[in-house]
Design a protein around this motif. Structure first.
Motif, PDB file in Angstrom:
ATOM      1  N   VAL A  68       0.843  -1.202   0.000  1.00 46.72           N
ATOM      2  CA  VAL A  68       0.000   0.000   0.000  1.00 46.72           C
ATOM      3  C   VAL A  68       0.876   1.249   0.000  1.00 46.72           C
ATOM      4  O   VAL A  68       0.640   2.190  -0.765  1.00 46.72           O
ATOM      5  CB  VAL A  68      -0.955  -0.001   1.222  1.00 46.72           C
ATOM      6  N   MET A  69       1.897   1.264   0.844  1.00 49.99           N
ATOM      7  CA  MET A  69       2.782   2.429   0.919  1.00 49.99           C
ATOM      8  C   MET A  69       3.584   2.615  -0.365  1.00 49.99           C
ATOM      9  O   MET A  69       3.900   3.737  -0.733  1.00 49.99           O
ATOM     10  CB  MET A  69       3.708   2.317   2.135  1.00 49.99           C
ATOM     11  N   SER A  70       3.893   1.535  -1.071  1.00 51.24           N
ATOM     12  CA  SER A  70       4.594   1.655  -2.350  1.00 51.24           C
ATOM     13  C   SER A  70       3.726   2.376  -3.372  1.00 51.24           C
ATOM     14  O   SER A  70       4.248   3.025  -4.280  1.00 51.24           O
ATOM     15  CB  SER A  70       4.995   0.278  -2.877  1.00 51.24           C
ATOM     16  N   ARG A  92       9.897   4.868  -1.848  1.00 48.49           N
ATOM     17  CA  ARG A  92      10.642   5.044  -0.593  1.00 48.49           C
ATOM     18  C   ARG A  92       9.769   4.674   0.606  1.00 48.49           C
ATOM     19  O   ARG A  92      10.221   4.008   1.545  1.00 48.49           O
ATOM     20  CB  ARG A  92      11.147   6.472  -0.460  1.00 48.49           C
ATOM     21  N   ALA A  93       8.516   5.101   0.599  1.00 52.93           N
ATOM     22  CA  ALA A  93       7.597   4.782   1.690  1.00 52.93           C
ATOM     23  C   ALA A  93       7.414   3.277   1.811  1.00 52.93           C
ATOM     24  O   ALA A  93       7.395   2.729   2.910  1.00 52.93           O
ATOM     25  CB  ALA A  93       6.247   5.463   1.460  1.00 52.93           C
ATOM     26  N   GLY A  94       7.289   2.580   0.671  1.00 51.93           N
ATOM     27  CA  GLY A  94       7.144   1.127   0.689  1.00 51.93           C
ATOM     28  C   GLY A  94       8.378   0.433   1.221  1.00 51.93           C
ATOM     29  O   GLY A  94       8.281  -0.505   2.014  1.00 51.93           O
ATOM     30  N   VAL A  95       9.544   0.901   0.808  1.00 51.97           N
ATOM     31  CA  VAL A  95      10.801   0.289   1.262  1.00 51.97           C
ATOM     32  C   VAL A  95      10.995   0.534   2.764  1.00 51.97           C
ATOM     33  O   VAL A  95      11.386  -0.374   3.495  1.00 51.97           O
ATOM     34  CB  VAL A  95      12.000   0.810   0.438  1.00 51.97           C
ATOM     35  N   GLU A  96      10.725   1.759   3.221  1.00 53.59           N
ATOM     36  CA  GLU A  96      10.852   2.046   4.658  1.00 53.59           C
ATOM     37  C   GLU A  96       9.931   1.130   5.475  1.00 53.59           C
ATOM     38  O   GLU A  96      10.337   0.587   6.499  1.00 53.59           O
ATOM     39  CB  GLU A  96      10.514   3.509   4.947  1.00 53.59           C
TER      40      GLU A  96
END
Length: 115
Positions: A79-81, A86-90
């Protein structure tokens, strides 16, 4: 009623953890949504999943519950990706550290002679 209030307070204190603070920060920072909004709406949305996790734990134990948590972490990362890579990886990195921590913590305790 007293037992219910004590149980609810104990659970609320258990839920509050550094991982939650980190995830709230990542989500808020990458979406521009206020922290209070993320906390309130996210908590309401999570209620059925927390209940499902408790049912899974009751039926399949810690392995089942941990598997469910890994699945939800991966879904959160996906979802964050959609918001940003970057949000997905974090999000994924935080999830991986939690899984690694679950495995490493008993080893560290054993090395320290704790039984």
């Amino acid at each position: 009623m007293r037992s219910f209030v004590l149980a609810a307070v104990a659970f609320s204190l258990f839920v509050v953890c550094p991982r939650m603070a980190g995830m709230i920060h990542i989500i808020s920072k990458n979406t521009g949504v206020s922290i209070p909004a993320v906390v309130v709406v996210g908590t309401v949305v999570s209620i059925p999943m927390v209940y499902l996790m408790a049912i899974i734990f009751g039926r399949w134990g810690i392995v089942g519950a941990l598997s469910f948590c890994i699945l939800t972490d991966l879904l959160s990362s996906a979802v964050m990706s959609g918001i940003g890579i970057r949000a997905g990886v974090e999000t994924l990195v935080v999830a991986v550290f939690v899984v690694v921590g679950v495995k490493v913590a008993p080893l560290v305790c054993n090395l320290m002679g704790m039984r």
